[in-house]
Design a protein around this motif. Structure first.
Motif, PDB file in Angstrom:
ATOM      1  N   ALA A  28      26.699  41.393 -10.681  1.00 20.64           N
ATOM      2  CA  ALA A  28      27.568  41.929 -11.748  1.00 20.64           C
ATOM      3  C   ALA A  28      28.561  42.933 -11.166  1.00 20.64           C
ATOM      4  O   ALA A  28      29.757  42.882 -11.459  1.00 20.64           O
ATOM      5  CB  ALA A  28      26.715  42.580 -12.832  1.00 20.64           C
ATOM      6  N   LEU A  29      28.077  43.827 -10.333  1.00 16.42           N
ATOM      7  CA  LEU A  29      28.955  44.845  -9.744  1.00 16.42           C
ATOM      8  C   LEU A  29      30.022  44.216  -8.849  1.00 16.42           C
ATOM      9  O   LEU A  29      31.148  44.704  -8.775  1.00 16.42           O
ATOM     10  CB  LEU A  29      28.131  45.878  -8.962  1.00 16.42           C
ATOM     11  N   SER A  30      29.678  43.112  -8.191  1.00 19.38           N
ATOM     12  CA  SER A  30      30.670  42.431  -7.344  1.00 19.38           C
ATOM     13  C   SER A  30      31.903  42.073  -8.162  1.00 19.38           C
ATOM     14  O   SER A  30      33.025  42.157  -7.674  1.00 19.38           O
ATOM     15  CB  SER A  30      30.110  41.125  -6.763  1.00 19.38           C
ATOM     16  N   PHE A  31      31.664  41.657  -9.408  1.00 15.53           N
ATOM     17  CA  PHE A  31      32.794  41.271 -10.252  1.00 15.53           C
ATOM     18  C   PHE A  31      33.423  42.475 -10.944  1.00 15.53           C
ATOM     19  O   PHE A  31      34.631  42.581 -11.079  1.00 15.53           O
ATOM     20  CB  PHE A  31      32.346  40.213 -11.273  1.00 15.53           C
ATOM     21  N   MET A  32      32.596  43.398 -11.369  1.00 14.16           N
ATOM     22  CA  MET A  32      33.121  44.562 -12.112  1.00 14.16           C
ATOM     23  C   MET A  32      33.998  45.452 -11.233  1.00 14.16           C
ATOM     24  O   MET A  32      34.926  46.075 -11.716  1.00 14.16           O
ATOM     25  CB  MET A  32      31.952  45.379 -12.678  1.00 14.16           C
ATOM     26  N   LEU A  33      33.691  45.521  -9.944  1.00 15.71           N
ATOM     27  CA  LEU A  33      34.461  46.375  -9.042  1.00 15.71           C
ATOM     28  C   LEU A  33      35.556  45.532  -8.396  1.00 15.71           C
ATOM     29  O   LEU A  33      35.311  44.811  -7.433  1.00 15.71           O
ATOM     30  CB  LEU A  33      33.555  46.976  -7.968  1.00 15.71           C
ATOM     31  N   GLU A  34      36.745  45.618  -8.929  1.00 12.53           N
ATOM     32  CA  GLU A  34      37.834  44.799  -8.410  1.00 12.53           C
ATOM     33  C   GLU A  34      38.572  45.543  -7.310  1.00 12.53           C
ATOM     34  O   GLU A  34      38.783  46.749  -7.385  1.00 12.53           O
ATOM     35  CB  GLU A  34      38.794  44.454  -9.556  1.00 12.53           C
ATOM     36  N   ASN A  35      38.998  44.805  -6.294  1.00 14.34           N
ATOM     37  CA  ASN A  35      39.687  45.381  -5.130  1.00 14.34           C
ATOM     38  C   ASN A  35      38.842  46.472  -4.473  1.00 14.34           C
ATOM     39  O   ASN A  35      39.361  47.533  -4.100  1.00 14.34           O
ATOM     40  CB  ASN A  35      41.056  45.952  -5.521  1.00 14.34           C
ATOM     41  N   LEU A  36      37.591  46.183  -4.327  1.00 14.74           N
ATOM     42  CA  LEU A  36      36.687  47.136  -3.672  1.00 14.74           C
ATOM     43  C   LEU A  36      37.000  47.172  -2.177  1.00 14.74           C
ATOM     44  O   LEU A  36      37.012  46.141  -1.520  1.00 14.74           O
ATOM     45  CB  LEU A  36      35.238  46.677  -3.901  1.00 14.74           C
ATOM     46  N   GLY A  37      37.251  48.365  -1.677  1.00 13.41           N
ATOM     47  CA  GLY A  37      37.593  48.496  -0.255  1.00 13.41           C
ATOM     48  C   GLY A  37      36.539  49.230   0.544  1.00 13.41           C
ATOM     49  O   GLY A  37      36.755  49.548   1.708  1.00 13.41           O
ATOM     50  N   LYS A  38      35.405  49.538  -0.080  1.00 12.69           N
ATOM     51  CA  LYS A  38      34.368  50.321   0.603  1.00 12.69           C
ATOM     52  C   LYS A  38      33.010  49.665   0.392  1.00 12.69           C
ATOM     53  O   LYS A  38      32.825  48.932  -0.578  1.00 12.69           O
ATOM     54  CB  LYS A  38      34.334  51.732   0.010  1.00 12.69           C
ATOM     55  N   PRO A  39      32.058  49.962   1.260  1.00 14.02           N
ATOM     56  CA  PRO A  39      30.736  49.355   1.059  1.00 14.02           C
ATOM     57  C   PRO A  39      29.992  49.919  -0.146  1.00 14.02           C
ATOM     58  O   PRO A  39      29.983  51.135  -0.364  1.00 14.02           O
ATOM     59  CB  PRO A  39      29.972  49.689   2.349  1.00 14.02           C
ATOM     60  N   VAL A  40      29.416  49.024  -0.911  1.00 18.45           N
ATOM     61  CA  VAL A  40      28.463  49.408  -1.963  1.00 18.45           C
ATOM     62  C   VAL A  40      27.173  48.687  -1.582  1.00 18.45           C
ATOM     63  O   VAL A  40      27.071  47.469  -1.704  1.00 18.45           O
ATOM     64  CB  VAL A  40      28.957  48.970  -3.361  1.00 18.45           C
ATOM     65  N   VAL A  41      26.231  49.434  -1.037  1.00 23.80           N
ATOM     66  CA  VAL A  41      25.028  48.813  -0.479  1.00 23.80           C
ATOM     67  C   VAL A  41      23.836  49.079  -1.393  1.00 23.80           C
ATOM     68  O   VAL A  41      23.421  50.220  -1.585  1.00 23.80           O
ATOM     69  CB  VAL A  41      24.734  49.356   0.938  1.00 23.80           C
ATOM     70  N   PHE A  42      23.306  48.006  -1.949  1.00 22.52           N
ATOM     71  CA  PHE A  42      22.095  48.101  -2.758  1.00 22.52           C
ATOM     72  C   PHE A  42      20.884  48.023  -1.838  1.00 22.52           C
ATOM     73  O   PHE A  42      20.858  47.251  -0.882  1.00 22.52           O
ATOM     74  CB  PHE A  42      22.002  46.933  -3.741  1.00 22.52           C
ATOM     75  N   THR A  43      19.887  48.808  -2.144  1.00 23.53           N
ATOM     76  CA  THR A  43      18.599  48.591  -1.484  1.00 23.53           C
ATOM     77  C   THR A  43      17.482  49.096  -2.386  1.00 23.53           C
ATOM     78  O   THR A  43      17.712  49.746  -3.415  1.00 23.53           O
ATOM     79  CB  THR A  43      18.533  49.218  -0.076  1.00 23.53           C
ATOM     80  N   GLY A  44      16.278  48.770  -1.977  1.00 27.75           N
ATOM     81  CA  GLY A  44      15.086  49.181  -2.717  1.00 27.75           C
ATOM     82  C   GLY A  44      13.919  48.923  -1.790  1.00 27.75           C
ATOM     83  O   GLY A  44      14.093  48.871  -0.566  1.00 27.75           O
ATOM     84  N   SER A  45      12.753  48.755  -2.331  1.00 28.61           N
ATOM     85  CA  SER A  45      11.618  48.455  -1.453  1.00 28.61           C
ATOM     86  C   SER A  45      10.535  47.731  -2.238  1.00 28.61           C
ATOM     87  O   SER A  45      10.531  47.734  -3.472  1.00 28.61           O
ATOM     88  CB  SER A  45      11.064  49.739  -0.837  1.00 28.61           C
ATOM     89  N   GLN A  46       9.630  47.145  -1.499  1.00 37.15           N
ATOM     90  CA  GLN A  46       8.473  46.492  -2.104  1.00 37.15           C
ATOM     91  C   GLN A  46       7.307  47.468  -2.211  1.00 37.15           C
ATOM     92  O   GLN A  46       6.437  47.307  -3.047  1.00 37.15           O
ATOM     93  CB  GLN A  46       8.045  45.275  -1.252  1.00 37.15           C
ATOM     94  N   ILE A  47       7.317  48.445  -1.290  1.00 40.97           N
ATOM     95  CA  ILE A  47       6.239  49.457  -1.284  1.00 40.97           C
ATOM     96  C   ILE A  47       6.903  50.821  -1.460  1.00 40.97           C
ATOM     97  O   ILE A  47       7.924  51.102  -0.820  1.00 40.97           O
ATOM     98  CB  ILE A  47       5.458  49.426   0.051  1.00 40.97           C
ATOM     99  N   PRO A  48       6.359  51.674  -2.310  1.00 46.73           N
ATOM    100  CA  PRO A  48       7.009  52.972  -2.543  1.00 46.73           C
ATOM    101  C   PRO A  48       7.022  53.878  -1.318  1.00 46.73           C
ATOM    102  O   PRO A  48       6.149  53.778  -0.444  1.00 46.73           O
ATOM    103  CB  PRO A  48       6.157  53.612  -3.637  1.00 46.73           C
ATOM    104  N   PHE A  49       7.994  54.737  -1.297  1.00 42.42           N
ATOM    105  CA  PHE A  49       8.120  55.769  -0.278  1.00 42.42           C
ATOM    106  C   PHE A  49       6.818  56.572  -0.174  1.00 42.42           C
ATOM    107  O   PHE A  49       6.431  57.032   0.898  1.00 42.42           O
ATOM    108  CB  PHE A  49       9.249  56.711  -0.735  1.00 42.42           C
ATOM    109  N   ALA A  50       6.165  56.734  -1.307  1.00 41.59           N
ATOM    110  CA  ALA A  50       4.978  57.584  -1.372  1.00 41.59           C
ATOM    111  C   ALA A  50       3.784  57.004  -0.614  1.00 41.59           C
ATOM    112  O   ALA A  50       2.829  57.715  -0.310  1.00 41.59           O
ATOM    113  CB  ALA A  50       4.591  57.795  -2.837  1.00 41.59           C
ATOM    114  N   GLU A  51       3.822  55.698  -0.310  1.00 43.51           N
ATOM    115  CA  GLU A  51       2.685  55.086   0.398  1.00 43.51           C
ATOM    116  C   GLU A  51       2.825  55.322   1.898  1.00 43.51           C
ATOM    117  O   GLU A  51       3.940  55.409   2.423  1.00 43.51           O
ATOM    118  CB  GLU A  51       2.645  53.575   0.128  1.00 43.51           C
ATOM    119  N   LEU A  52       1.678  55.371   2.577  1.00 43.12           N
ATOM    120  CA  LEU A  52       1.674  55.664   4.008  1.00 43.12           C
ATOM    121  C   LEU A  52       2.484  54.630   4.781  1.00 43.12           C
ATOM    122  O   LEU A  52       3.354  54.950   5.581  1.00 43.12           O
ATOM    123  CB  LEU A  52       0.223  55.697   4.504  1.00 43.12           C
ATOM    124  N   ILE A  53       2.189  53.363   4.545  1.00 46.40           N
ATOM    125  CA  ILE A  53       2.980  52.299   5.173  1.00 46.40           C
ATOM    126  C   ILE A  53       3.917  51.773   4.108  1.00 46.40           C
ATOM    127  O   ILE A  53       3.471  51.380   3.027  1.00 46.40           O
ATOM    128  CB  ILE A  53       2.071  51.171   5.692  1.00 46.40           C
TER     129      ILE A  53
END
Ligand SMILES: NC(=O)C[C@H](N)C(=O)O
Length: 485
Positions: free
Chosen positions: A240-265
């Motif tokens: 959705a953001l790819s289309f909503m942001l027209e003439n984007l000239g900068k990186p918009v990097v999505f990330t997340g994780s499968q395991i929370p930051f709070a876990e040891l590994i």
């Protein structure tokens, strides 16, 4: 505290060593006239329901080129204990102009820097566009804006039920405590948080607009943006953001994780740090998803695994960059810098339905779906775009819907390959009923693109043409470039 050092070398230049004095003095890939750098290191803020009422203290004293929102910052000073060495090499061959540039990031022993732990120490550019992109890996520190929407990355386990839930402010605390973020070579950041942070299953169009608005309001003040998002619907939001942001000239990097930051590994820390580096240091005029080892085009990505740390893929498009012993950016496929002015389109039509065909489905059920307030239908058909041709009632329903103005887009249930409505009689019957092809678009992209196009006040004919046109690198078959919006 050691001073960061750049070592530059190339096949046609002698090695040189220089100190980084500040992130202002070094090469940059963007229009410097529109840029400002904030002298804020590791700042954070919280946003409420009205995330647009934030303001950033402009410590540079220069006037922003767009109205700058106000933000209350808790300033955190980063301390440095790392060094960067840059190794740049150019080699031209007759058939393929190749350029590569490496950045090695290393730290003092025992600093706890993750890049040392996992030996991710090189960033390289490859591709035929190489020499033109000599400046694409930025030597300056970079200044990024982080939007934390929620997701597993910042979740904690409920002590009673054991279920994971987003924990307000937890991520902000963890990020500011990371030794890597204290390095003078890591981008400086400003972090803003959804209040409350949400599981991405709760994402709505309004949240996409919030993210888009935050990027718009901060666009000229930052080199790039990181959006921290739950994995479940990340591919939808990135599309959705790819289309909503027209003439984007900068990186918009999505990330997340499968395991929370709070876990040891966990995979949170590495995904987060690498996304920050991509957003702050690499010239990527695209919405992307960084996950595990790959930087993928946002509007080509899918969550393909609910368990593995390698959860995302872009089956019909090679990664924009890969992470191994070095980070390799493939500039052959990264989109070119846009020519027009950046702007945000907010309107998204919600009356889109997605129907996944299964053999023997009931015609009446299908008719019922189409008889509602629907304006766009994404049909997940078989193989290269086939649906039962013997079911005349099904085809009549499609025909009637098309006549009423519903846009029917045929995508494939297959992970790879493209729709070709002329290959089989069973596909041709859909074409004859008035459906159009979604080619090799993902379901996430087809649905968000259709909603976005229908929200733009275009004629149905224009929407149909543009659905079959590559606008953001979302489909391989490029047709109908005529219509520019
Ligand atoms: N790994 C995750 O982030 C899954 C989580 N349910 C979310 O999408 O927010």
């Amino acid at each position: 505290m050691s001073s960061p050092i750049i070592n530059k070398s190339s096949s046609n230049s002698v090695n040189s060593t220089s100190k980084i004095h500040s992130h202002h003095e070094l090469n940059h890939g963007y229009d410097m006239s529109t840029h400002q750098y904030l002298e804020v290191h590791g700042t954070s803020t919280h946003i409420t329901d009205s995330p647009l009422n934030i303001s950033i203290p402009n410590t540079t004293g220069s006037t922003p080129s767009t109205p700058s929102p106000t933000l209350e910052c808790n300033q955190i000073n980063n301390s440095s204990n790392s060094s960067v060495s840059t190794n740049s090499s150019n080699s031209n061959s007759s058939n393929n102009m190749h350029n590569s540039q490496h950045i090695n990031i290393s730290t003092n022993p025992g600093s706890g820097n993750i890049f040392e732990d996992i030996q991710i120490n090189k960033l390289s550019v490859s591709g035929a566009k190489g020499p033109l992109h000599n400046s694409l890996i930025k030597m300056n520190r970079g200044n990024i804006f982080i939007i934390y929407t929620g997701g597993t990355l910042g979740m904690k386990r409920d002590p009673i039920s054991g279920a994971l839930r987003p924990e307000p402010h937890y991520l902000e605390e963890q990020l500011s405590a990371l030794p890597e973020m204290k390095s003078l070579d890591m981008p400086v950041y400003t972090l803003t948080e959804f209040n409350p942070p949400i599981d991405s299953s709760d994402m709505e169009h309004e949240d996409w607009v919030k993210i888009a608005k935050l990027i718009e309001q901060n666009y000229y003040d930052y080199d790039g943006f990181v959006v921290l998002h739950g994995t479940d619907t990340m591919a939808y939001t990135a599309s959705a953001l790819s289309f909503m942001l027209e003439n984007l000239g900068k990186p918009v990097v999505f990330t997340g994780s499968q395991i929370p930051f709070a876990e040891l590994i966990n995979d949170a820390r590495r995904n987060l740090l690498t996304a920050i580096i991509f957003a702050g240091k690499v010239d990527l005029p695209e919405v992307c998803i960084f996950f595990n080892n790959q930087l993928l085009r946002g509007c080509r990505s899918r969550k393909v695994d609910s368990w593995s740390l390698d959860a995302f893929d872009s089956p019909n498009c090679p990664p924009l960059a890969t992470l191994g012993m070095e980070i390799n950016v493939n500039y052959d496929i990264v989109l070119n810098q846009p020519k027009g002015r950046f702007r945000v389109h907010e309107e998204i039509n919600k009356n889109i339905a997605v129907v996944h065909l299964v053999p023997g489905f009931s015609d009446d059920t299908f008719e019922n779906i189409l008889s509602g307030k629907i304006e766009g239908l994404i049909l997940q058909s078989y193989g290269s775009g086939n649906a039962p041709a013997k079911k005349s009632k099904f085809l009549q329903s499609i025909q009637k819907a098309v006549q009423r103005g519903v846009i029917v887009v045929v995508t494939s249930q297959c992970l790879r390959g493209s729709v070709n409505l002329k290959q089989y009689a069973t596909g041709k019957s859909l074409l004859d009923a008035g459906a159009i092809s979604g080619f090799d678009m993902t379901i996430e992209t087809a649905a968000t693109k259709l909603g976005w196009l229908l929200g733009r006040g275009l004629t149905k004919e224009q929407v149909k043409i543009l659905m079959e046109t590559d606008l953001r690198g979302e489909l391989t078959k490029k047709v109908n470039k005529k219509l520019i919006i």
